[in-house]
Enzyme design. Structure first.
Site, PDB file in Angstrom:
ATOM      1  N   THR A  56       1.055  -1.154  -0.013  1.00 11.63           N
ATOM      2  CA  THR A  56      -0.266  -0.323  -0.100  1.00 11.63           C
ATOM      3  C   THR A  56       0.747   1.400  -0.027  1.00 11.63           C
ATOM      4  O   THR A  56       1.814   1.300   0.517  1.00 11.63           O
ATOM      5  CB  THR A  56      -0.695  -0.383   1.548  1.00 11.63           C
ATOM      6  OG1 THR A  56      -1.078  -1.017   0.996  1.00 11.63           O
ATOM      7  CG2 THR A  56      -2.068   1.021   1.076  1.00 11.63           C
ATOM      8  N   PRO A  57       0.798   2.261  -1.049  1.00  4.48           N
ATOM      9  CA  PRO A  57       1.479   3.331  -0.904  1.00  4.48           C
ATOM     10  C   PRO A  57       0.905   4.268   0.817  1.00  4.48           C
ATOM     11  O   PRO A  57       0.407   3.898   1.569  1.00  4.48           O
ATOM     12  CB  PRO A  57       0.315   3.721  -2.476  1.00  4.48           C
ATOM     13  CG  PRO A  57       0.214   3.195  -3.211  1.00  4.48           C
ATOM     14  CD  PRO A  57      -0.288   2.231  -2.187  1.00  4.48           C
ATOM     15  N   GLY A  58       2.389   4.846   0.813  1.00  8.38           N
ATOM     16  CA  GLY A  58       2.405   5.223   1.995  1.00  8.38           C
ATOM     17  C   GLY A  58       2.845   7.302   1.828  1.00  8.38           C
ATOM     18  O   GLY A  58       2.734   7.458   0.108  1.00  8.38           O
ATOM     19  N   GLU A  60       5.247   8.653   1.669  1.00 11.70           N
ATOM     20  CA  GLU A  60       7.139   8.761   1.029  1.00 11.70           C
ATOM     21  C   GLU A  60       7.120   8.511   0.017  1.00 11.70           C
ATOM     22  O   GLU A  60       7.721   7.986  -0.374  1.00 11.70           O
ATOM     23  CB  GLU A  60       7.679   8.187   2.090  1.00 11.70           C
ATOM     24  CG  GLU A  60       7.792   9.679   3.596  1.00 11.70           C
ATOM     25  CD  GLU A  60       8.679  11.085   3.315  1.00 11.70           C
ATOM     26  OE1 GLU A  60       9.268  10.653   2.380  1.00 11.70           O
ATOM     27  OE2 GLU A  60       8.845  11.809   3.826  1.00 11.70           O
ATOM     28  N   GLY A  61       5.882   7.658  -0.394  1.00 12.14           N
ATOM     29  CA  GLY A  61       5.868   6.902  -1.784  1.00 12.14           C
ATOM     30  C   GLY A  61       5.387   5.641  -1.897  1.00 12.14           C
ATOM     31  O   GLY A  61       4.613   5.170  -1.036  1.00 12.14           O
ATOM     32  N   PHE A  62       6.850   4.818  -2.281  1.00 11.26           N
ATOM     33  CA  PHE A  62       6.386   3.168  -2.444  1.00 11.26           C
ATOM     34  C   PHE A  62       6.826   1.791  -1.470  1.00 11.26           C
ATOM     35  O   PHE A  62       7.997   2.631  -1.520  1.00 11.26           O
ATOM     36  CB  PHE A  62       5.972   2.812  -3.940  1.00 11.26           C
ATOM     37  CG  PHE A  62       5.102   4.149  -4.664  1.00 11.26           C
ATOM     38  CD1 PHE A  62       3.399   3.467  -5.047  1.00 11.26           C
ATOM     39  CD2 PHE A  62       5.198   4.687  -5.218  1.00 11.26           C
ATOM     40  CE1 PHE A  62       2.574   4.298  -5.131  1.00 11.26           C
ATOM     41  CE2 PHE A  62       4.524   5.655  -6.027  1.00 11.26           C
ATOM     42  CZ  PHE A  62       2.930   5.586  -6.124  1.00 11.26           C
ATOM     43  N   THR A  63       6.586   1.242  -1.804  1.00 11.84           N
ATOM     44  CA  THR A  63       7.428  -0.192  -0.872  1.00 11.84           C
ATOM     45  C   THR A  63       7.378  -1.381  -1.434  1.00 11.84           C
ATOM     46  O   THR A  63       5.973  -1.742  -2.288  1.00 11.84           O
ATOM     47  CB  THR A  63       6.999   0.154   0.491  1.00 11.84           C
ATOM     48  OG1 THR A  63       7.184   1.060   0.762  1.00 11.84           O
ATOM     49  CG2 THR A  63       8.407  -1.562   0.908  1.00 11.84           C
ATOM     50  N   LYS A  78      12.035   0.207  -0.683  1.00  9.12           N
ATOM     51  CA  LYS A  78      11.461   2.257  -0.440  1.00  9.12           C
ATOM     52  C   LYS A  78      11.818   2.670  -1.956  1.00  9.12           C
ATOM     53  O   LYS A  78      13.012   3.417  -2.022  1.00  9.12           O
ATOM     54  CB  LYS A  78      12.065   2.445   0.495  1.00  9.12           C
ATOM     55  CG  LYS A  78      11.441   1.721   1.167  1.00  9.12           C
ATOM     56  CD  LYS A  78      11.053   2.456   2.764  1.00  9.12           C
ATOM     57  CE  LYS A  78      10.539   3.293   3.567  1.00  9.12           C
ATOM     58  NZ  LYS A  78      10.224   4.185   4.558  1.00  9.12           N
ATOM     59  N   ASP A 162       8.554   8.461  15.036  1.00 12.73           N
ATOM     60  CA  ASP A 162       7.048   7.361  14.496  1.00 12.73           C
ATOM     61  C   ASP A 162       7.503   5.382  14.894  1.00 12.73           C
ATOM     62  O   ASP A 162       7.405   5.157  13.849  1.00 12.73           O
ATOM     63  CB  ASP A 162       7.339   7.423  12.801  1.00 12.73           C
ATOM     64  CG  ASP A 162       5.659   7.211  12.355  1.00 12.73           C
ATOM     65  OD1 ASP A 162       4.622   7.916  13.021  1.00 12.73           O
ATOM     66  OD2 ASP A 162       5.819   7.196  11.277  1.00 12.73           O
TER      67      ASP A 162
END
Length: 345
Positions: A56-58, A60-63, A78, A162
């Site tokens: 799932t995209p976050g 900060e971007g994609f994993t 990432k 975080d």
């Protein structure tokens, strides 16, 4: 292996799973996200990896879960376009600890900075979701690893900002690491609080960060306390919004923390300039005596050693929270094997 060459390749291959992840988004936003994700994936494949899964995209971007084509090693990549990904790469290059995610390499592609990381079986959030409860010794082994990571970071003038179950990666309770440094802040003065800006996750952020007051390493201790509570209750959320809270914002979250803890006016931080003191002290009314068990403890039957640890870490006044080093000396950790055995061995 050298991952530092720029990649100049594009294709349009895309996992269909990401369509399901974005089902609730606006059509134009979905199309843009798919296009950007396809570009990131193309760069990863050009760098010599095969993409196995798109997560799932976050923010900060994609994993992506990937396999390195030559070595057949399973990794996570990432791919981010924001400053947090660059910050994460810089921090991870300069730290080394057994319970902190290891940076295996980096590469760039178009506007993406890509981080190559080891792949763990799961994260703590999913680990808890798959279990009705976990043994106390398992909880304490995991929490010990988290606190060791936090201690190392604070000694190196880094605040993670975080710490949460989704950012703790696990193979088994004795093989755990803290990851996702996109919100991390460095270098910090660990002896003096300062406002370093907003970061993190509302549900797990400390009150002083939510209030935009000056803060320090103690914000990570608060978040680690939330992690321990979630393990102890197997995924119950202590300070999540409820039906009366509407949209979750910082102001509502602070009031929720105050209400569920039963914070006494004398337990607020002593700082006339702090938002917590100036705005929220006068609105709190409670019959609870200062220094006694928080109100929320009446709702849960937790083992005393866990409740004591959690209460210390979730002290409303940041100055009352013990350091990670001090917490690791608490009696609850004395009988936990070190290293902690792999249950499959």
């Amino acid at each position: 292996m050298n991952y530092d060459d720029d990649c100049l390749y594009e294709d349009k291959h895309m996992d269909t799973d990401i369509y399901d992840m974005l089902a609730d988004e606006d059509t134009s936003d979905v199309d843009n996200t798919l296009a950007v994700c396809a570009t990131a994936r193309a760069g990863i494949e050009k760098a010599g990896f095969s993409v196995l899964e798109t997560f799932t995209p976050g923010a900060e971007g994609f994993t992506f879960a990937c396999i390195e084509n030559k070595t057949r090693e399973n990794v996570v990549i990432k791919a981010g376009q924001r400053g947090g990904t660059v910050t994460e790469a810089h921090i991870l290059r300069n730290i080394n600890h057994p319970v902190i995610i290891r940076l295996m390499g980096t590469f760039t592609y178009n506007s993406f900075t890509c981080l190559v990381l080891p792949r763990y079986k799961t994260d703590l959030y999913c680990y808890l979701s798959d279990r009705r409860r976990i043994a106390i010794c398992d909880m304490l082994s995991i929490e010990r690893s988290v606190l060791r990571a936090i201690q190392y970071l604070h000694e190196n003038r880094i605040i993670h900002r975080d710490v949460k179950a989704e950012n703790i990666f696990i193979n088994h309770p004795g093989d755990v690491c803290l990851g996702d440094f996109g919100a991390a802040c460095y270098p910090v003065d660990i002896t003096q609080n300062k406002y370093y800006g907003w970061a993190g996750t509302i549900a797990t952020n400390a009150p002083e960060l939510l209030a935009r007051d000056p803060y320090g390493p103690a914000v990570d201790i608060w978040s680690a306390g939330i992690v321990l509570f979630e393990m102890a209750t197997c995924h119950d959320s202590l300070f999540e919004k409820d039906g009366l809270d509407g949209d979750c914002d910082s102001d509502r979250q602070i009031k929720l923390i105050i209400r569920r803890t039963g914070v006494h006016p004398s337990e607020f931080p002593i700082d006339a300039q702090a938002t917590l003191d100036e705005i929220y002290r006068t609105c709190q009314k409670t019959s609870r005596k200062p220094g006694t068990r928080p109100t929320w403890t009446n709702l849960y039957e937790l083992p005393l050693e866990l409740e004591y640890l959690i209460c210390k870490m979730l002290a409303f006044d940041a100055h009352k929270r013990p350091s990670a080093k001090a917490l690791l000396d608490f009696a609850a950790f004395y009988d936990i094997p070190d290293p902690y055995p792999n249950p499959t061995n």
